[in-house]
Design an enzyme around this catalytic site. Structure first.
Site, PDB file in Angstrom:
ATOM      1  N   ASP A   1      76.735  49.565  12.375  1.00 53.58           N
ATOM      2  CA  ASP A   1      76.323  48.266  12.491  1.00 53.58           C
ATOM      3  C   ASP A   1      77.465  47.661  13.903  1.00 53.58           C
ATOM      4  O   ASP A   1      78.496  48.459  13.799  1.00 53.58           O
ATOM      5  CB  ASP A   1      76.888  47.467  11.185  1.00 53.58           C
ATOM      6  CG  ASP A   1      78.118  47.640  10.726  1.00 53.58           C
ATOM      7  OD1 ASP A   1      78.426  48.741  10.631  1.00 53.58           O
ATOM      8  OD2 ASP A   1      78.711  46.729  10.340  1.00 53.58           O
ATOM      9  N   GLU A   2      77.035  46.768  14.414  1.00 52.61           N
ATOM     10  CA  GLU A   2      78.025  46.070  15.457  1.00 52.61           C
ATOM     11  C   GLU A   2      78.782  47.053  16.426  1.00 52.61           C
ATOM     12  O   GLU A   2      79.830  46.802  16.528  1.00 52.61           O
ATOM     13  CB  GLU A   2      78.996  45.344  14.526  1.00 52.61           C
ATOM     14  CG  GLU A   2      78.324  44.252  13.681  1.00 52.61           C
ATOM     15  CD  GLU A   2      79.211  43.586  12.614  1.00 52.61           C
ATOM     16  OE1 GLU A   2      79.291  42.165  13.028  1.00 52.61           O
ATOM     17  OE2 GLU A   2      80.130  44.002  12.126  1.00 52.61           O
TER      18      GLU A   2
HETATM   19  C1  ACM Z   1      77.604  44.118   8.521  1.00 55.49           C
HETATM   20  O1  ACM Z   1      77.657  42.760   7.901  1.00 55.49           O
HETATM   21  N1  ACM Z   1      78.370  44.174   9.612  1.00 55.49           N
HETATM   22  C2  ACM Z   1      76.806  45.121   8.178  1.00 55.49           C
END
Ligand code: ACM
Length: 530
Positions: free
Chosen positions: A343-344
Site C-alpha cells: 500500500d501507499e
Molecule cells: C492502509 O490503510 N494503508 C492499508
C-alpha cells in the site's frame, strides 16, 4: 493560568459545587433484559425455542466428548474452564467416551453425519442434556461459544465461584449455525505502537467469543520491525527499538511468535503475518544501509507520515532480503497466507511497482505460501490464489476480481476500528470518516460495490492501526462495540441481520464485557443493559 490558581481543595470544592448545581441527567430507562436465546452475536442461522424447561448446569454436570480425541477434548476443557463458575465449586469433569452418554451431561460430538461443514454446528439444549454436534473441531468450538453466550454473564468472572446450591439454567433451544464467510478477521498494527504478547492474547480471547478466525498482525512499518528474523538481526535490535512518539518499541522473538500462533490455534484463529513492502519500510532501511539505493541508512522514524520510504527495487540484495524474511516467516507460520502489504507507495513508477510486487509474489509462492496484499497490488499481474484486501473506499475491488482474485472486505470507512466514533472521541483518526455503530454494522460486503457478489468475497476484516493506539485499553475502546458488528457481518446470513435487532443484542453484551473487564465505549445510541 486561571485554573492553576484554583488549586488543591479550592478546585475540589468548585467541582463539587458545580456538580450539585447541574440538573440531574435524564434517566434513560434500562431496556428489559433480552431472554438468553436472543442475545447471541453473531446471530445464528436458525434458533428454534423449545417449550420445555431449561437445562441446569450444576456441580454434577459432566462434559462428555466423543470421539475421545485430543482436539475435541481440548474444546471440552475450554468449556469446562468457562462454566466452572456456573457449575459450582468444582470445574466440570471432561470425559472422553464412546458408550452411553449419561443423563444431564453436555455432550460434544464430532460427527461427520452432522453435515455442518467446516465451521458449522448444531446445538440442542433440552432439560435432560445438551448436545453440540459438528463435523469439524472448529464447529464444536463455535457451538461452545454460543452456549457460552447463553449462560449468564457472571460466568466470565475468573475469580467468582458460586456454591453448589446456585446452579444456573440455559434455555431449551435448538440452534443450527454456520458462517457466511470463511474469513472473519481483525488486524492489529503492532508496528506503529508495539503491543505485547499478553495484549495480543487478550485480543485473541475477545475475538474468539464472536467466532472470528483470522488475526492479521501488521509486523513491520516505518516506525518499527516487530518480528525477530535470525538472518537479519538488526531488523529488531535496531529497527524494533522505538515506535510512534519515541517510546521504547519492542519485538516478538521467534518463541514469542510461536506462542501467539499456538494460543490462536487453540481458539481456531489463524495468524496472518504482514511484512509491508516496498513502502512502509523505514525501520528496515534504517537497520541495513544496503537496502537503500544510496547505501545510506536513514534515521529511525517516530512520526506518522506515510509514503516516503521504499526498498531499493533495482538491487539484488533487496530480493535476497525478502527471500530470507519470507523463508523464516513461512517456517514459523502454519497458515496458508503471507501478507506483503503493497500500500501507499509514492516513490516508484507504476511499472517499477508492478514488477516489484510480481517478484515479491513469486518469492512467497516459492516458499509454499499464498499472497495477500492491499488493493494497490491489483496493478500487478496477480497469481492464481492471490487475495486482495480492499481498503480504499473510492476504489472498486472489481479490477482485482477481474484478475480472478478473491477479496477481503476492509473498506476504511466501515471497518477501520481506529477511526473515531464521533468528533469527540479522544483516540483514533478520522481521515476515513467517523464510524459509529450503525456505520460499522449496516452494510453488506456483497452490495457495497457494483459487480461483486459472495462468490468473489473471501470475507471481512477490521484493522486497528496504531498511530494513536498505545495500550491494550485503547485497543479495547476502539474495538468494542464495533468488532462484534464486523463479526456478525462476516458470520450471519444477510437476511438475518437488522441494525435495530443487532443494537438490542449489542446492548445485552454490556454485563459480559464488564465481567471480562473490557474497556468498551458506551456508545450513546445503544441501550446498554445493566
Ligand atoms: C492502509 O490503510 N494503508 C492499508
Amino acid at each position: 493560568m486561571k485554573s492553576s490558581r484554583v488549586g488543591g481543595l479550592g478546585l475540589l470544592v468548585a467541582l463539587a459545587a458545580s456538580s450539585c448545581a447541574r440538573p440531574a441527567p435524564i434517566a434513560r430507562p434500562a431496556p428489559p433484559p433480552l431472554d438468553a436465546m436472543h442475545r447471541v452475536i453473531p446471530i445464528p442461522v436458525s434458533v428454534v425455542a423449545s417449550t420445555g424447561n431449561s437445562f441446569v448446569v450444576g456441580p454434577a454436570t459432566a462434559i462428555v466428548v466423543t470421539p475421545d480425541e485430543a482436539e475435541a477434548i481440548e474444546i471440552g476443557r475450554f468449556l469446562s474452564d468457562l462454566i466452572g463458575t456456573a457449575a459450582g465449586p468444582e470445574t466440570p469433569q471432561v470425559v472422553g467416551g464412546e458408550g452411553t452418554i449419561p443423563e444431564g451431561s453436555i455432550h460434544l460430538t464430532l460427527d461427520a453425519a452432522a453435515a455442518t461443514g467446516d465451521e458449522g454446528y448444531e446445538l440442542e439444549i433440552a432439560p435432560n442434556g445438551v448436545v453440540i454436534a459438528a463435523e469439524q473441531p472448529a464447529g464444536l468450538f463455535y457451538g461452545v461459544q454460543t452456549l457460552r453466550q447463553l449462560l449468564p454473564p457472571f460466568v466470565e468472572y475468573d475469580a467468582v465461584r458460586l456454591d453448589a446450591a446456585r446452579s444456573v439454567g440455559v434455555p431449551a433451544v435448538t440452534i443450527v449455525d454456520g458462517p457466511r464467510f470463511a474469513w472473519r478477521g481483525s488486524m492489529l498494527d503492532v508496528a506503529r505502537h508495539f503491543h505485547s504478547v499478553d495484549d495480543v492474547k487478550r485480543y485473541l480471547d475477545l475475538m474468539a467469543l464472536y467466532k472470528m478466525n483470522r488475526l492479521h498482525l501488521h509486523l513491520a512499518d516505518d516506525q518499527g520491525w516487530r518480528l525477530e528474523i535470525a538472518s537479519w538481526p538488526n531488523l529488531t535490535t535496531h529497527g524494533g527499538s522505538t515506535e510512534v512518539g519515541g517510546g521504547p518499541g519492542g519485538y516478538y522473538t521467534r518463541a514469542d511468535y510461536a506462542d501467539i500462533v499456538e494460543y490462536a490455534r487453540r481458539r481456531f484463529i489463524t495468524i496472518v503475518p504482514e511484512i509491508d513492502m516496498p513502502g512502509h519500510t523505514n525501520a528496515a532501511l534504517a537497520s541495513y544501509a544496503e537496502l537503500n539505493c544510496d547505501g545510506v541508512a536513514p534515521p529511525l522514524y517516530t512520526g506518522t507520515n506515510v509514503g516516503f520510504s521504499t526498498l531499493c527495487v533495482d538491487k539484488d540484495v533487496t530480493y535476497r532480503f525478502i527471500d530470507d524474511v519470507v523463508r523464516e516467516l513461512a517456517t514459523l507460520t502454519p497458515g496458508d497466507y503471507i501478507h506483503i502489504g503493497g500500500d501507499e507507495v509514492e516513490r516508484l513508477s507504476e511499472a517499477e511497482y508492478a514488477a516489484f510486487i510480481e517478484r515479491a509474489q513469486a518469492i512467497v509462492l516459492r516458499h509454499g505460501k499464498q499472497v495477500i496484499g492491499w488493493d494497490e497490488i491489483a496493478h500487478a499481474q496477480l497469481a492464481p490464489g492471490t487475495v486482495v484486501q480492499h481498503w480504499r473506499p473510492r476504489e472498486s475491488p472489481v479490477p482485482a476480481i477481474a484478475q480472478g482474485a478473491k477479496i477481503i472486505a476492509s473498506s476504511a470507512d466501515r471497518t477501520y476500528l481506529d477511526m473515531k466514533y464521533t468528533p469527540q472521541t479522544p483516540l483514533g483518526l478520522s481521515w476515513a470518516g467517523f464510524i459509529d455503530v450503525r456505520t460499522a454494522y449496516a452494510w453488506d460486503p456483497a452490495t457495497l460495490y457494483d459487480g461483486i457478489d459472495d462468490s468473489s468475497i473471501l470475507g471481512v476484516e477490521a484493522p486497528i492501526w496504531s498511530e494513536t493506539i498505545a495500550h491494550l485499553s485503547d485497543i479495547e475502546r476502539m474495538a468494542f462495540p464495533r468488532l462484534p458488528a464486523i463479526a456478525e457481518i462476516a458470520w450471519s446470513p444477510e437476511d438475518r441481520r437488522s441494525y435495530d435487532d443487532f443494537s438490542r443484542r449489542l446492548g445485552a453484551q454490556a454485563p459480559r464485557w464488564s465481567a471480562l473487564g473490557v474497556n468498551y465505549y458506551r456508545a450513546p445510541e445503544i441501550l446498554w443493559e445493566r
